[in-house]
Design a protein around this motif. Sequence first.
Motif, PDB file in Angstrom:
ATOM      1  N   GLU A  23      76.591 -41.654  48.229  1.00 21.78           N
ATOM      2  CA  GLU A  23      76.936 -40.230  48.111  1.00 21.78           C
ATOM      3  C   GLU A  23      77.329 -39.637  49.462  1.00 21.78           C
ATOM      4  O   GLU A  23      78.159 -38.732  49.541  1.00 21.78           O
ATOM      5  CB  GLU A  23      75.747 -39.466  47.521  1.00 21.78           C
ATOM      6  N   ALA A  24      76.723 -40.158  50.545  1.00 20.31           N
ATOM      7  CA  ALA A  24      77.054 -39.665  51.887  1.00 20.31           C
ATOM      8  C   ALA A  24      78.410 -40.186  52.371  1.00 20.31           C
ATOM      9  O   ALA A  24      78.907 -39.755  53.413  1.00 20.31           O
ATOM     10  CB  ALA A  24      75.963 -40.080  52.873  1.00 20.31           C
ATOM     11  N   GLY A  25      78.987 -41.126  51.623  1.00 18.67           N
ATOM     12  CA  GLY A  25      80.317 -41.635  51.978  1.00 18.67           C
ATOM     13  C   GLY A  25      80.310 -42.837  52.895  1.00 18.67           C
ATOM     14  O   GLY A  25      81.362 -43.260  53.384  1.00 18.67           O
ATOM     15  N   TYR A  26      79.118 -43.428  53.145  1.00 24.87           N
ATOM     16  CA  TYR A  26      79.062 -44.633  53.973  1.00 24.87           C
ATOM     17  C   TYR A  26      79.427 -45.844  53.111  1.00 24.87           C
ATOM     18  O   TYR A  26      78.883 -46.026  52.019  1.00 24.87           O
ATOM     19  CB  TYR A  26      77.656 -44.849  54.545  1.00 24.87           C
ATOM     20  N   THR A  27      80.316 -46.686  53.603  1.00 24.80           N
ATOM     21  CA  THR A  27      80.716 -47.867  52.831  1.00 24.80           C
ATOM     22  C   THR A  27      80.380 -49.161  53.568  1.00 24.80           C
ATOM     23  O   THR A  27      79.781 -50.068  52.996  1.00 24.80           O
ATOM     24  CB  THR A  27      82.231 -47.833  52.533  1.00 24.80           C
ATOM     25  N   THR A  28      80.748 -49.226  54.840  1.00 28.45           N
ATOM     26  CA  THR A  28      80.541 -50.447  55.620  1.00 28.45           C
ATOM     27  C   THR A  28      79.586 -50.173  56.765  1.00 28.45           C
ATOM     28  O   THR A  28      79.771 -49.203  57.511  1.00 28.45           O
ATOM     29  CB  THR A  28      81.888 -50.950  56.196  1.00 28.45           C
ATOM     30  N   PRO A  29      78.570 -51.006  56.971  1.00 26.37           N
ATOM     31  CA  PRO A  29      77.656 -50.794  58.098  1.00 26.37           C
ATOM     32  C   PRO A  29      78.381 -50.942  59.431  1.00 26.37           C
ATOM     33  O   PRO A  29      79.272 -51.780  59.577  1.00 26.37           O
ATOM     34  CB  PRO A  29      76.614 -51.920  57.931  1.00 26.37           C
ATOM     35  N   THR A  30      78.011 -50.121  60.404  1.00 24.62           N
ATOM     36  CA  THR A  30      78.551 -50.247  61.757  1.00 24.62           C
ATOM     37  C   THR A  30      77.848 -51.411  62.471  1.00 24.62           C
ATOM     38  O   THR A  30      76.805 -51.885  62.003  1.00 24.62           O
ATOM     39  CB  THR A  30      78.325 -48.947  62.554  1.00 24.62           C
ATOM     40  N   GLN A  35      73.055 -55.026  63.011  1.00 24.41           N
ATOM     41  CA  GLN A  35      72.091 -55.770  63.820  1.00 24.41           C
ATOM     42  C   GLN A  35      70.683 -55.183  63.757  1.00 24.41           C
ATOM     43  O   GLN A  35      69.697 -55.932  63.726  1.00 24.41           O
ATOM     44  CB  GLN A  35      72.566 -55.803  65.282  1.00 24.41           C
ATOM     45  N   ALA A  36      70.580 -53.863  63.739  1.00 24.21           N
ATOM     46  CA  ALA A  36      69.259 -53.233  63.855  1.00 24.21           C
ATOM     47  C   ALA A  36      68.489 -53.183  62.542  1.00 24.21           C
ATOM     48  O   ALA A  36      67.270 -53.349  62.540  1.00 24.21           O
ATOM     49  CB  ALA A  36      69.406 -51.819  64.420  1.00 24.21           C
ATOM     50  N   ILE A  37      69.166 -52.937  61.434  1.00 27.64           N
ATOM     51  CA  ILE A  37      68.455 -52.726  60.166  1.00 27.64           C
ATOM     52  C   ILE A  37      67.599 -53.932  59.766  1.00 27.64           C
ATOM     53  O   ILE A  37      66.412 -53.767  59.456  1.00 27.64           O
ATOM     54  CB  ILE A  37      69.433 -52.298  59.043  1.00 27.64           C
ATOM     55  N   PRO A  38      68.131 -55.174  59.778  1.00 26.50           N
ATOM     56  CA  PRO A  38      67.273 -56.307  59.392  1.00 26.50           C
ATOM     57  C   PRO A  38      66.061 -56.475  60.314  1.00 26.50           C
ATOM     58  O   PRO A  38      64.957 -56.782  59.844  1.00 26.50           O
ATOM     59  CB  PRO A  38      68.219 -57.517  59.501  1.00 26.50           C
ATOM     60  N   GLN A  51      76.332 -46.212  72.184  1.00 26.03           N
ATOM     61  CA  GLN A  51      76.875 -44.870  72.394  1.00 26.03           C
ATOM     62  C   GLN A  51      76.569 -43.979  71.202  1.00 26.03           C
ATOM     63  O   GLN A  51      76.347 -44.457  70.095  1.00 26.03           O
ATOM     64  CB  GLN A  51      78.400 -44.937  72.521  1.00 26.03           C
ATOM     65  N   THR A  52      76.618 -42.670  71.430  1.00 23.69           N
ATOM     66  CA  THR A  52      76.552 -41.742  70.312  1.00 23.69           C
ATOM     67  C   THR A  52      77.821 -41.931  69.481  1.00 23.69           C
ATOM     68  O   THR A  52      78.866 -42.300  69.994  1.00 23.69           O
ATOM     69  CB  THR A  52      76.470 -40.284  70.813  1.00 23.69           C
ATOM     70  N   GLY A  53      77.690 -41.707  68.186  1.00 22.49           N
ATOM     71  CA  GLY A  53      78.843 -41.888  67.308  1.00 22.49           C
ATOM     72  C   GLY A  53      78.972 -43.293  66.771  1.00 22.49           C
ATOM     73  O   GLY A  53      79.954 -43.611  66.109  1.00 22.49           O
ATOM     74  N   THR A  54      77.987 -44.176  67.046  1.00 22.53           N
ATOM     75  CA  THR A  54      78.058 -45.558  66.559  1.00 22.53           C
ATOM     76  C   THR A  54      77.235 -45.767  65.289  1.00 22.53           C
ATOM     77  O   THR A  54      77.169 -46.879  64.781  1.00 22.53           O
ATOM     78  CB  THR A  54      77.568 -46.543  67.641  1.00 22.53           C
TER      79      THR A  54
END
Length: 444
Positions: A23-30, A35-38, A51-54
């Motif tokens: 719903e937020a419009g995210y499709t592909t992980p940055t 790397q961080a989520i797992p 950086q900010t914006g990543t």
Amino acid sequence: METTQNTFEQFKLNRQLLNAIEEAGYTTPTPIQEQAIPLALAGQDILGIAQTGTGKTAAYALPLLMRIKYAQGQHARALIMAPTRELAMQISEAIIQLSKYTDIRTVVLFGGVGPKSQIEAIRDGVDIIVATPGRFMDLYFREEVTVKHLNVMILDEADKMMDMGFMPQIRKLLEIIPVKRQNMLFSATFSEKVERLSHEFLEFPTRIEVTPQATTAEMVSQTLYELPNFHTKMNLLSHLLRDEEVFNRVLIFTRSREVAGLVHQYLLGRVVREDALRVIHANKGQNTRTNAMEAFREGSVRVMVATDVVSRGIDITEVSHVINFDVPLMYEDYVHRIGRTGRANHVGQAITFMTFADEYHIRKIEKMIRMEIPRTKLPAEIEMMETPRNEMQDMLREIDNQKRKEDPTFLGAFHEKKAYRPPSKFNQKDSRARRGASSRTKKR
């Protein structure tokens, strides 16, 4: 069986989070999310340089929400620290958006407003607290915040916290929260201060660095103008902003709130319509700052004048230009300022105004970002103004201070009885002649 790659499904998040992500419009992980989520889901301590914006807010928020799962008890189980009110509010909004299909309770704490409503929110029950260090410690000492249930601690924009002098509060905080917890520290740069903090804060962390330190945004083109003084800067700024089609959403950064006020007053009504211009700095009330940022985000405000209070963490995707009216003295802030444009695959432009007293700082910035900022010729129609005596003396003193930093034995130009002449590229002789000729033509 083929595994789905490069979607949020690969992280095995619960359906409530996946629905909110979609719903937020995210499709592909940055890259930082991939790397961080797992690692965060596995309970590891993380040191993230990004950086900010990543997309790093979602990189720690999603595994945090998976860990918390649902509302439980009265007291917070996770604490996220941010250096500024604006960033704390933005993080809180992102977490509320991602947790909308859960009953997880998020409360944001920051100064600049009375604490009454924040205290009431905490007393109603909370799972995640997002806070600035000062307000959090204030409410802790009032015994309004309970820390014994905290099992996740996240520091966002750690380098900015160090620059803003929050180390004493962070150290006090580390003394009072439970030792057994998961820690995550995110920073755009990895300075010595941040490295020291990471040793105190993290236990056997996994380091993730998705871009080289102090890398400027790839989607941002940079340019630099060499100017002799404040009034000539104003002439160039006015000239640029009159092109409303090109300069359609502009952030102007100054070093101080005094200069921000002067720039705002000069532009007001004369160059930019009153309803399309705002100024924000530390002296502005929180409601004023919040309303100004919302108006700028929505596009009803075209030009925002600001100090570095908004250079980090503010996610406005369609800023066309960042103008550094003053060169920042905290060199990392250059990266964060220009990172406000060129976001979410939009192309942006960063323009910097440099006086001869700023050359020292520009060289340091160029060394840090490992590139030379391209110089641009001034438009022929820009009137070059005389530098007032007091402004020239201020710049000479600044140059003396720079030389003393490099050579402590340096006595200073004022000890040498010689008149100082700015470098030829900043010289005003030709411009005075040109201006004189221009004024004579007008008289005729």
